[in-house]
Design an enzyme around this catalytic site. Structure first.
Site, PDB file in Angstrom:
ATOM      1  N   LYS A   1      -8.058  -4.223  -4.644  1.00 29.05           N
ATOM      2  CA  LYS A   1      -6.597  -4.321  -4.674  1.00 29.05           C
ATOM      3  C   LYS A   1      -6.126  -5.751  -4.958  1.00 29.05           C
ATOM      4  CE  LYS A   1      -5.149  -0.459  -1.739  1.00 29.05           C
ATOM      5  NZ  LYS A   1      -4.377  -0.094  -0.517  1.00 29.05           N
TER       6      LYS A   1
ATOM      7  N   ASP B   1      -6.968  -2.539   2.653  1.00 30.55           N
ATOM      8  CA  ASP B   1      -5.912  -3.534   2.483  1.00 30.55           C
ATOM      9  C   ASP B   1      -6.383  -4.949   2.814  1.00 30.55           C
ATOM     10  OD1 ASP B   1      -3.914  -1.694   1.636  1.00 30.55           O
ATOM     11  OD2 ASP B   1      -3.711  -1.020   3.709  1.00 30.55           O
TER      12      ASP B   1
ATOM     13  N   ASP C   1      -0.369   5.085   1.031  1.00 32.76           N
ATOM     14  CA  ASP C   1      -0.671   6.004   2.139  1.00 32.76           C
ATOM     15  C   ASP C   1      -0.575   5.296   3.485  1.00 32.76           C
ATOM     16  OD1 ASP C   1      -1.442   7.474  -0.113  1.00 32.76           O
ATOM     17  OD2 ASP C   1      -3.013   8.524   0.993  1.00 32.76           O
TER      18      ASP C   1
ATOM     19  N   ASP D   1       0.854  -1.182   0.000  1.00 36.78           N
ATOM     20  CA  ASP D   1       0.000   0.000   0.000  1.00 36.78           C
ATOM     21  C   ASP D   1       0.899   1.245   0.000  1.00 36.78           C
ATOM     22  OD1 ASP D   1      -2.330   1.656   0.453  1.00 36.78           O
ATOM     23  OD2 ASP D   1      -1.777   1.704   2.576  1.00 36.78           O
TER      24      ASP D   1
ATOM     25  N   ASP E   1      -2.044  -1.114   5.956  1.00 39.13           N
ATOM     26  CA  ASP E   1      -2.338  -0.461   7.233  1.00 39.13           C
ATOM     27  C   ASP E   1      -3.820  -0.289   7.530  1.00 39.13           C
ATOM     28  OD1 ASP E   1      -3.155   2.826   7.004  1.00 39.13           O
ATOM     29  OD2 ASP E   1      -2.517   1.814   5.194  1.00 39.13           O
TER      30      ASP E   1
END
Length: 233
Positions: free
Chosen positions: A152, A178, A15, A13, A174
Site C-alpha cells: 500500500k 495498513d 474495509d 483504507d 485499521d
C-alpha cells in the site's frame, strides 16, 4: 488554521475503515458524501486490497481523487490505469505461485494482479514456498500474495510521483496491511475499531469507528481544526 489544498493528501483504507463489516462493507451515504465533498478541495485516495469489481459494487457513488487497489499494485487515476509490477510477475512468478497453491489444494482467487487466499492468515507456514516468487501479506485472517516490492505504501508513493504532490500524507487504517500505509504517512490515524497493534503506532485514534471515524478527521480538516490539534508541519 486552514490547510492549503496542495498541502495534504488523505489516504484511507476501505474495509473496516471507510466501510464497516456490519454493513457488509457497503459504503454509507454519510461517508461517501463527506469524502466527495472533501475531494473537491483536497486529495483523497482509497487504498485497499480489494479488486475493482468488488469496489464497483460496494462503493457506488464514492468519488475519491484516485483508487489504489489490490494492495498498492494498481492505481486508477484520471481515467488512466497504472500497474505497479514487472512483466515477469505475469509471465513467470504468478504462474509458479498458482502451481504451488494448486499442489497444496489451497483455494484462491485471482485479481487483476494479486492473488487472494481467504482464511490462511494463520497458516503461513503452508505458504512459505511462495515467498521465493512473491510476497505474502496478512490482513486479519486472510492472506494476499503480491509481487515483491509492492504494498500500500508503495502505491501511495507512486501516486505522489504521478501527481507531483509535495505535501503531507495523512493515513487512516485499521489492520495489519495498513502498516505499509502508515510507513509512508506523516500522520497516522487509527479508527476506533482498529486492532491494538495499529492503535499503538498511530498518532491519532478516532473517537468513532469505521467510516464515521474517517468523517471525524475530514470534518476537522475542512473546519480548520485539524491543524490546531496536530502539528501538520
Amino acid at each position: 488554521m486552514d490547510i492549503g489544498s496542495n498541502e495534504i493528501l488523505v489516504a484511507s483504507d476501505y474495509d473496516r475503515t471507510l466501510a464497516s463489516e456490519e454493513n457488509n462493507f457497503v459504503i454509507s451515504p454519510i461517508v461517501s458524501q463527506k469524502v466527495n465533498e472533501f475531494s473537491k478541495k483536497y486529495k483523497f485516495v482509497v487504498v485497499t486490497g480489494r479488486e475493482k469489481k468488488f469496489i464497483d459494487k460496494l462503493a457506488v457513488g464514492l468519488k475519491p481523487t484516485a483508487w489504489i487497489l489490490e494492495n498498492g499494485s494498481l492505481i486508477l487515476f484520471n481515467d488512466r490505469e497504472f500497474v505497479l509490477c514487472e512483466k515477469s510477475w505475469f509471465e513467470r512468478d504468478r504462474k509458479k505461485i498458482i502451481e504451488i497453491l494448486d499442489n497444496l489444494k489451497v483455494r484462491y482467487s485471482i485479481g487483476r494482479i494479486i492473488l487472494y487466499v481467504d482464511g490462511y492468515g494463520s497458516k503461513l507456514d503452508m505458504l512459505s514456498e511462495i515467498e521465493k516468487y512473491g510476497r505474502i501479506e496478512v490482513n486479519r485472517n486472510d492472506a494476499m500474495i503480491l509481487p515483491k516490492g509492492v504494498d500500500k505504501g508503495v502505491g501511495v508513493l507512486k501516486f505522489k510521483e504521478l501527481t507531483g504532490f509535495k505535501g503531507k500524507i495523512i493515513a487512516l487504517g485499521d489492520s495489519e496491511n495498513d502498516y505499509a500505509l502508515f510507513r509512508v504517512a506523516d500522520i497516522k490515524v487509527a479508527v476506533a475499531n482498529a486492532i491494538p497493534q495499529i492503535k499503538e503506532i498511530a498518532d491519532i485514534v478516532t473517537e468513532n469507528p469505521n467510516g464515521l471515524g474517517v468523517v471525524e478527521i475530514l470534518d476537522k480538516i475542512l473546519s480548520g481544526n485539524f491543524g490546531k490539534e496536530v502539528d501538520i508541519y
